[in-house]
Scaffold this active site. Structure first.
Site, PDB file in Angstrom:
ATOM      1  N   LYS A  52       0.843  -1.526   0.132  1.00 34.80           N
ATOM      2  CA  LYS A  52       0.068   0.204  -0.172  1.00 34.80           C
ATOM      3  C   LYS A  52       0.500   0.955  -0.561  1.00 34.80           C
ATOM      4  O   LYS A  52       0.469   1.971  -1.134  1.00 34.80           O
ATOM      5  CB  LYS A  52      -0.972  -0.005   0.740  1.00 34.80           C
ATOM      6  CG  LYS A  52      -2.340  -1.037   0.688  1.00 34.80           C
ATOM      7  CD  LYS A  52      -3.021  -1.301   2.661  1.00 34.80           C
ATOM      8  CE  LYS A  52      -4.062  -2.820   2.084  1.00 34.80           C
ATOM      9  NZ  LYS A  52      -4.569  -2.471   2.895  1.00 34.80           N
ATOM     10  N   GLN A  96      -5.024  -1.241   9.193  1.00 30.45           N
ATOM     11  CA  GLN A  96      -4.976  -2.887   9.060  1.00 30.45           C
ATOM     12  C   GLN A  96      -5.440  -4.281   9.275  1.00 30.45           C
ATOM     13  O   GLN A  96      -5.389  -4.240  10.735  1.00 30.45           O
ATOM     14  CB  GLN A  96      -3.556  -3.370   8.357  1.00 30.45           C
ATOM     15  CG  GLN A  96      -3.128  -5.134   7.398  1.00 30.45           C
ATOM     16  CD  GLN A  96      -3.751  -4.101   6.268  1.00 30.45           C
ATOM     17  OE1 GLN A  96      -3.921  -3.167   6.069  1.00 30.45           O
ATOM     18  NE2 GLN A  96      -3.648  -5.615   5.562  1.00 30.45           N
ATOM     19  N   ASP A 119     -11.692   2.311   3.554  1.00 30.50           N
ATOM     20  CA  ASP A 119     -12.006   1.068   3.317  1.00 30.50           C
ATOM     21  C   ASP A 119     -13.078   0.742   3.417  1.00 30.50           C
ATOM     22  O   ASP A 119     -13.955  -0.914   2.487  1.00 30.50           O
ATOM     23  CB  ASP A 119     -11.557  -0.242   4.622  1.00 30.50           C
ATOM     24  CG  ASP A 119     -10.525  -0.348   5.063  1.00 30.50           C
ATOM     25  OD1 ASP A 119      -9.506  -0.865   3.681  1.00 30.50           O
ATOM     26  OD2 ASP A 119      -9.263  -0.628   5.721  1.00 30.50           O
TER      27      ASP A 119
HETATM   28  N1  L34 Z   1      -8.384  -3.082   6.803  1.00 31.88           N
HETATM   29  N2  L34 Z   1      -7.348  -5.007   6.078  1.00 31.88           N
HETATM   30  C1  L34 Z   1      -7.899  -3.784   6.159  1.00 31.88           C
HETATM   31  N3  L34 Z   1      -8.162  -3.087   4.662  1.00 31.88           N
HETATM   32  C2  L34 Z   1      -7.865  -4.256   3.450  1.00 31.88           C
HETATM   33  O1  L34 Z   1      -8.141  -3.743   1.985  1.00 31.88           O
HETATM   34  C3  L34 Z   1      -7.175  -5.228   3.898  1.00 31.88           C
HETATM   35  N4  L34 Z   1      -7.240  -6.400   2.872  1.00 31.88           N
HETATM   36  C4  L34 Z   1      -6.999  -7.819   3.712  1.00 31.88           C
HETATM   37  C5  L34 Z   1      -7.093  -8.406   4.544  1.00 31.88           C
HETATM   38  N5  L34 Z   1      -6.738  -7.503   5.871  1.00 31.88           N
HETATM   39  C6  L34 Z   1      -7.488  -5.151   5.380  1.00 31.88           C
HETATM   40  C7  L34 Z   1      -5.960  -6.056   2.107  1.00 31.88           C
HETATM   41  O2  L34 Z   1      -5.153  -5.742   2.343  1.00 31.88           O
HETATM   42  C8  L34 Z   1      -6.497  -8.227   2.151  1.00 31.88           C
HETATM   43  N6  L34 Z   1      -5.653  -7.196   1.644  1.00 31.88           N
HETATM   44  C9  L34 Z   1      -4.428  -7.995   0.543  1.00 31.88           C
HETATM   45  C10 L34 Z   1      -4.030  -6.686   0.155  1.00 31.88           C
HETATM   46  C11 L34 Z   1      -2.724  -6.514  -0.449  1.00 31.88           C
HETATM   47  C12 L34 Z   1      -2.796  -7.790  -0.984  1.00 31.88           C
HETATM   48  C13 L34 Z   1      -3.020  -9.169  -0.500  1.00 31.88           C
HETATM   49  C14 L34 Z   1      -4.737  -8.669   0.510  1.00 31.88           C
HETATM   50  C15 L34 Z   1      -1.193  -8.113  -1.987  1.00 31.88           C
HETATM   51  O3  L34 Z   1      -0.397  -7.342  -2.363  1.00 31.88           O
HETATM   52  N7  L34 Z   1      -1.445  -9.673  -2.518  1.00 31.88           N
HETATM   53  C16 L34 Z   1      -0.504  -9.635  -3.928  1.00 31.88           C
HETATM   54  C17 L34 Z   1       1.008 -10.734  -2.835  1.00 31.88           C
HETATM   55  C18 L34 Z   1       0.838 -10.272  -1.856  1.00 31.88           C
HETATM   56  C19 L34 Z   1       2.193 -11.914  -1.387  1.00 31.88           C
HETATM   57  O4  L34 Z   1       3.262 -11.767  -1.628  1.00 31.88           O
HETATM   58  O5  L34 Z   1       2.286 -12.099  -0.246  1.00 31.88           O
HETATM   59  C20 L34 Z   1      -0.911 -10.921  -5.308  1.00 31.88           C
HETATM   60  O6  L34 Z   1      -0.500 -10.932  -5.913  1.00 31.88           O
HETATM   61  O7  L34 Z   1      -2.144 -11.152  -4.467  1.00 31.88           O
END
Ligand code: L34
Length: 283
Positions: A52, A96, A119
């Site tokens: 983020k 988060q 959010d």
């Molecule tokens: N308050 N909490 C709040 N807001 C959110 O919108 C979230 N979420 C979820 C968990 N808690 C939260 C996120 O940000 C899930 N989430 C989230 C954000 C980014 C990624 C995955 C989940 C992400 O960047 N995923 C990458 C891989 C990451 C890795 O290497 O582990 C992807 O390509 O899917």
């Protein structure tokens, strides 16, 4: 063979649009600011928060990180949110999730000013979404909708099935599909004939949180399959809620994990923060 909907590509497009608008705001002396609060040291949350912050830098936002220790009290956390609520250079506040067990998630969400709730978890924003009169959509379901739109996939009249009923994904996801005139079913742990219900879906969204939960027999030929899950498989490798290798040959479109919905979540957060900055500057 399914067409892959790349979250990497679609999210890059969304971020590019946000960046362009951010540059236009600069001319008016406005720079959007996002505050991200992370409590404790959950390694997955750390990765997401870092992503983020990176996205904020890329689009030209100010980002502030508040990394609080695991043992932070409810009062301390609420006090920080109060400060950020009244800080004019901060347009968006995000805490988060998940939070450590001793903290009251609901109270924390309630403490965030609805105007800065990027959010869209605050009850007033949730209610607004329900009646279709909103400023922000929750980032993950909005990201899924953006992926569907990027391929010109029609939702109206389609049989849409959402597996999972969380406040963060499942419930709002169903509502957004309904707004697009889908015929929507929400499945959960008490659903009977889950396999049959899913196998009737034209559009299937998996938000269960269990690795490879959606198997080929649960998917109709030609279905659009959107995978919200981020899990680790038996080898510690990132995987979604969908058994990708087995489902991909049956689907018409499918999203990968990683590089699918995850990056979209972040791109939509950028969009919401931009919107928050515009509203707060009466634009
Ligand atoms: N308050 N909490 C709040 N807001 C959110 O919108 C979230 N979420 C979820 C968990 N808690 C939260 C996120 O940000 C899930 N989430 C989230 C954000 C980014 C990624 C995955 C989940 C992400 O960047 N995923 C990458 C891989 C990451 C890795 O290497 O582990 C992807 O390509 O899917």
């Amino acid at each position: 063979m399914a067409k892959l909907i790349s979250g990497k590509e679609v999210s890059a497009k969304v971020r590019a649009e946000v960046k362009e608008e951010c540059e236009a705001l600069k001319a008016k002396g406005i720079r959007p600011g996002l505050a991200v609060i992370i409590v404790g040291d959950d390694p997955a949350s750390r990765v997401y928060v870092n992503n983020k912050k990176k996205a904020c830098a890329e689009v030209g936002f100010v980002s502030e990180e508040y990394a609080l220790p695991e043992q932070t009290s409810q009062e301390e956390l609420i006090a920080l949110i109060g400060e950020l609520n009244s800080k004019p250079e901060i347009n968006g506040i995000l805490c988060q999730l998940p939070l450590p067990k001793h903290l009251d998630e609901k109270a924390v969400i309630n403490a965030i000013s609805p105007m800065k709730d990027v959010d869209a978890f605050h009850p007033s924003n949730v209610g607004r979404i329900m009646i279709g009169d909103y400023h922000f959509l929750p980032c993950t379901p909005a990201g899924v909708m953006e992926m569907i739109k990027s391929e010109g996939i029609e939702v109206a009249g389609k049989n849409c099935v959402v597996i999972g009923r969380s406040n963060i994904v499942g419930k709002p996801m169903a509502m957004l599909l309904l707004h697009e005139n889908g015929t929507v079913t929400i499945c959960h742990s008490k659903t009977k004939n889950l396999k049959e219900v899913c196998a009737a879906a034209d559009i299937l969204v998996a938000a269960v949180g269990r690795p490879k939960f959606v198997t080929a027999d649960m998917v109709k030929d030609g279905a659009v399959v959107l995978d919200v899950g981020i899990n680790r498989d038996e080898n510690g490798k990132l995987c979604g809620d969908v058994d990708f290798a087995a489902v991909e040959p049956k689907a018409s479109y499918i999203t990968p994990v990683p590089g699918g919905v995850g990056p979209m979540t972040i791109a939509m957060l950028m969009k919401n923060t931009l919107m928050a900055a515009k509203i707060q500057n009466e634009l």
